[in-house]
Write a protein that holds these residues in place. Structure first.
Motif, PDB file in Angstrom:
ATOM      1  N   SER A 177      22.797 -37.998 -36.092  1.00 17.51           N
ATOM      2  CA  SER A 177      22.726 -38.147 -37.554  1.00 17.51           C
ATOM      3  C   SER A 177      23.988 -37.612 -38.227  1.00 17.51           C
ATOM      4  CB  SER A 177      21.461 -37.462 -38.092  1.00 17.51           C
ATOM      5  OG  SER A 177      21.407 -36.107 -37.655  1.00 17.51           O
ATOM      6  N   TYR A 178      24.060 -36.315 -38.477  1.00 10.60           N
ATOM      7  CA  TYR A 178      25.129 -35.731 -39.276  1.00 10.60           C
ATOM      8  C   TYR A 178      26.519 -35.825 -38.638  1.00 10.60           C
ATOM      9  CZ  TYR A 178      21.284 -33.933 -42.020  1.00 10.60           C
ATOM     10  OH  TYR A 178      20.164 -33.835 -42.783  1.00 10.60           O
ATOM     11  N   LEU A 179      26.592 -36.049 -37.355  1.00 13.28           N
ATOM     12  CA  LEU A 179      27.888 -36.182 -36.679  1.00 13.28           C
ATOM     13  C   LEU A 179      28.289 -37.632 -36.449  1.00 13.28           C
ATOM     14  CD1 LEU A 179      27.535 -33.245 -34.138  1.00 13.28           C
ATOM     15  CD2 LEU A 179      28.955 -33.322 -36.201  1.00 13.28           C
ATOM     16  N   ARG A 180      27.513 -38.571 -36.955  1.00  8.80           N
ATOM     17  CA  ARG A 180      27.799 -40.003 -36.792  1.00  8.80           C
ATOM     18  C   ARG A 180      28.699 -40.485 -37.928  1.00  8.80           C
ATOM     19  NH1 ARG A 180      23.989 -43.461 -34.457  1.00  8.80           N
ATOM     20  NH2 ARG A 180      25.716 -44.914 -34.751  1.00  8.80           N
ATOM     21  N   ALA A 206      19.557 -40.755 -51.802  1.00 10.69           N
ATOM     22  CA  ALA A 206      19.499 -40.176 -50.462  1.00 10.69           C
ATOM     23  C   ALA A 206      19.298 -41.286 -49.435  1.00 10.69           C
ATOM     24  CB  ALA A 206      18.360 -39.161 -50.379  1.00 10.69           C
ATOM     25  N   TYR A 207      19.994 -41.149 -48.304  1.00 11.08           N
ATOM     26  CA  TYR A 207      19.948 -42.166 -47.254  1.00 11.08           C
ATOM     27  C   TYR A 207      19.630 -41.522 -45.909  1.00 11.08           C
ATOM     28  CZ  TYR A 207      22.283 -45.304 -50.540  1.00 11.08           C
ATOM     29  OH  TYR A 207      22.600 -46.079 -51.629  1.00 11.08           O
ATOM     30  N   LEU A 208      18.672 -42.103 -45.215  1.00 17.42           N
ATOM     31  CA  LEU A 208      18.324 -41.677 -43.861  1.00 17.42           C
ATOM     32  C   LEU A 208      19.442 -42.124 -42.926  1.00 17.42           C
ATOM     33  CD1 LEU A 208      16.264 -40.556 -41.790  1.00 17.42           C
ATOM     34  CD2 LEU A 208      15.302 -42.857 -41.683  1.00 17.42           C
ATOM     35  N   ILE A 209      19.942 -41.202 -42.082  1.00 15.44           N
ATOM     36  CA  ILE A 209      21.051 -41.551 -41.194  1.00 15.44           C
ATOM     37  C   ILE A 209      20.738 -41.388 -39.709  1.00 15.44           C
ATOM     38  CG2 ILE A 209      22.887 -41.212 -42.865  1.00 15.44           C
ATOM     39  CD1 ILE A 209      23.330 -38.412 -41.602  1.00 15.44           C
ATOM     40  N   GLY A 210      19.526 -40.992 -39.370  1.00 17.08           N
ATOM     41  CA  GLY A 210      19.217 -40.878 -37.945  1.00 17.08           C
ATOM     42  C   GLY A 210      18.112 -39.897 -37.646  1.00 17.08           C
ATOM     43  N   THR A 211      17.941 -39.655 -36.360  1.00 15.14           N
ATOM     44  CA  THR A 211      16.899 -38.739 -35.891  1.00 15.14           C
ATOM     45  C   THR A 211      17.378 -37.292 -36.007  1.00 15.14           C
ATOM     46  OG1 THR A 211      17.691 -38.985 -33.618  1.00 15.14           O
ATOM     47  CG2 THR A 211      15.930 -40.469 -34.328  1.00 15.14           C
ATOM     48  N   ALA A 212      16.512 -36.363 -35.631  1.00 18.56           N
ATOM     49  CA  ALA A 212      16.761 -34.940 -35.835  1.00 18.56           C
ATOM     50  C   ALA A 212      18.031 -34.386 -35.186  1.00 18.56           C
ATOM     51  CB  ALA A 212      15.552 -34.133 -35.388  1.00 18.56           C
ATOM     52  N   PRO A 213      18.371 -34.720 -33.951  1.00 20.91           N
ATOM     53  CA  PRO A 213      19.582 -34.105 -33.395  1.00 20.91           C
ATOM     54  C   PRO A 213      20.826 -34.455 -34.225  1.00 20.91           C
ATOM     55  CG  PRO A 213      18.296 -35.171 -31.663  1.00 20.91           C
ATOM     56  CD  PRO A 213      17.689 -35.574 -32.977  1.00 20.91           C
ATOM     57  N   ALA A 214      21.660 -33.453 -34.485  1.00 20.26           N
ATOM     58  CA  ALA A 214      22.860 -33.665 -35.302  1.00 20.26           C
ATOM     59  C   ALA A 214      23.758 -34.753 -34.704  1.00 20.26           C
ATOM     60  CB  ALA A 214      23.637 -32.365 -35.451  1.00 20.26           C
ATOM     61  N   ALA A 215      23.814 -34.842 -33.391  1.00 18.67           N
ATOM     62  CA  ALA A 215      24.641 -35.868 -32.741  1.00 18.67           C
ATOM     63  C   ALA A 215      24.159 -37.270 -33.074  1.00 18.67           C
ATOM     64  CB  ALA A 215      24.645 -35.662 -31.226  1.00 18.67           C
ATOM     65  N   PRO A 218      32.440 -32.722 -47.156  1.00 22.12           N
ATOM     66  CA  PRO A 218      31.815 -32.453 -45.869  1.00 22.12           C
ATOM     67  C   PRO A 218      30.979 -31.180 -45.795  1.00 22.12           C
ATOM     68  CG  PRO A 218      34.079 -31.738 -45.811  1.00 22.12           C
ATOM     69  CD  PRO A 218      33.850 -32.365 -47.161  1.00 22.12           C
ATOM     70  N   GLY A 219      31.017 -30.329 -46.819  1.00 20.73           N
ATOM     71  CA  GLY A 219      30.342 -29.042 -46.713  1.00 20.73           C
ATOM     72  C   GLY A 219      31.101 -28.189 -45.724  1.00 20.73           C
ATOM     73  N   TYR A 220      30.402 -27.516 -44.821  1.00 19.27           N
ATOM     74  CA  TYR A 220      31.082 -26.798 -43.744  1.00 19.27           C
ATOM     75  C   TYR A 220      30.361 -27.121 -42.452  1.00 19.27           C
ATOM     76  CZ  TYR A 220      27.387 -23.293 -44.253  1.00 19.27           C
ATOM     77  OH  TYR A 220      26.168 -22.660 -44.321  1.00 19.27           O
ATOM     78  N   GLY A 221      31.059 -26.912 -41.333  1.00 17.80           N
ATOM     79  CA  GLY A 221      30.490 -27.318 -40.053  1.00 17.80           C
ATOM     80  C   GLY A 221      30.486 -28.829 -39.946  1.00 17.80           C
ATOM     81  N   PHE A 222      29.653 -29.366 -39.077  1.00 17.07           N
ATOM     82  CA  PHE A 222      29.558 -30.807 -38.841  1.00 17.07           C
ATOM     83  C   PHE A 222      30.936 -31.462 -38.834  1.00 17.07           C
ATOM     84  CE2 PHE A 222      25.031 -30.497 -40.557  1.00 17.07           C
ATOM     85  CZ  PHE A 222      24.490 -30.414 -39.279  1.00 17.07           C
ATOM     86  N   LEU A 223      31.260 -32.259 -39.834  1.00 17.45           N
ATOM     87  CA  LEU A 223      32.515 -33.027 -39.853  1.00 17.45           C
ATOM     88  C   LEU A 223      33.626 -32.383 -40.680  1.00 17.45           C
ATOM     89  CD1 LEU A 223      30.845 -36.524 -40.232  1.00 17.45           C
ATOM     90  CD2 LEU A 223      31.926 -35.601 -38.169  1.00 17.45           C
TER      91      LEU A 223
END
Length: 183
Positions: free
Chosen positions: A107-110, A96-105, A128-133
């Motif tokens: 972290s998960y959208l980077r 598991a890797y930390l990718i950013g702070t709480a807002p999706a913009a 990608p799962g669903y949503g996000f990217l």
């Protein structure tokens, strides 16, 4: 066969239960006569396409992808924001890797950060799962240009299906009946 004997077989898990609602309550391992059993047995003997995948999502969808990957013998990589550090998908993943702070913009959208994690982890593909990217054609194109497999449709297919008139034109060209009207 008597009703009592049939019921004892059902309750012992030797027969699949007759209704979808009841079947859902029967543990998967006890469904010995399931039509899916031969497919599952064959599936477990095949070598998976990937040794390790990154799941670019969180929550239930990430967990489901990880459970399936584990069943197929594929290692998983999770990404998470600071707010999701103790989440189930982080605990289930092999890495598991930390990718950013709480807002999706942040972290998960980077996309750039997620691609960096793919490189550092040695993952061969991104789910990608669903949503996000998952519906981001530019992200799918970027992965293709970087030589990373996107487990999903290519960017061109996302763009085509995102346009009602273009998707209708594609369907008609393939001989699929469509409802007359706008296009």
């Amino acid at each position: 066969m008597t009703i009592l004997r049939a019921y004892s077989r059902l309750s012992a898990g030797r027969w699949p239960l007759p209704t979808p609602h009841a079947t859902a309550a029967v543990p998967l391992a006890s469904r010995q006569y399931s039509a899916a059993a031969p497919a599952a047995a064959a599936e477990s003997k095949r070598k998976p396409l990937f040794d390790k995948i990154l799941i670019a999502n969180r929550g239930e969808i990430a967990c489901r992808v990880m459970y399936t990957a584990r069943r197929l013998g594929i290692k998983t990589v999770a990404v998470y924001s600071e707010a999701d550090a103790n989440s189930m998908h982080v605990k289930l993943a092999d890495e598991a890797y930390l990718i950013g702070t709480a807002p999706a913009a942040d972290s998960y959208l980077r996309a750039d950060t997620i691609i960096d994690v793919v490189r550092r982890s040695g993952a061969q593909a991104i789910h990608p799962g669903y949503g996000f990217l998952s519906e981001n054609a530019g992200f799918a194109d970027k992965l293709a240009s970087e030589g990373i497999t996107f487990i999903g449709p290519p960017g061109a297919a996302m763009r085509a299906m995102g346009s009602k008139s273009e998707s209708k034109r594609i369907m008609q060209a393939a001989g699929v009946p469509v409802v007359p009207g706008y296009h």
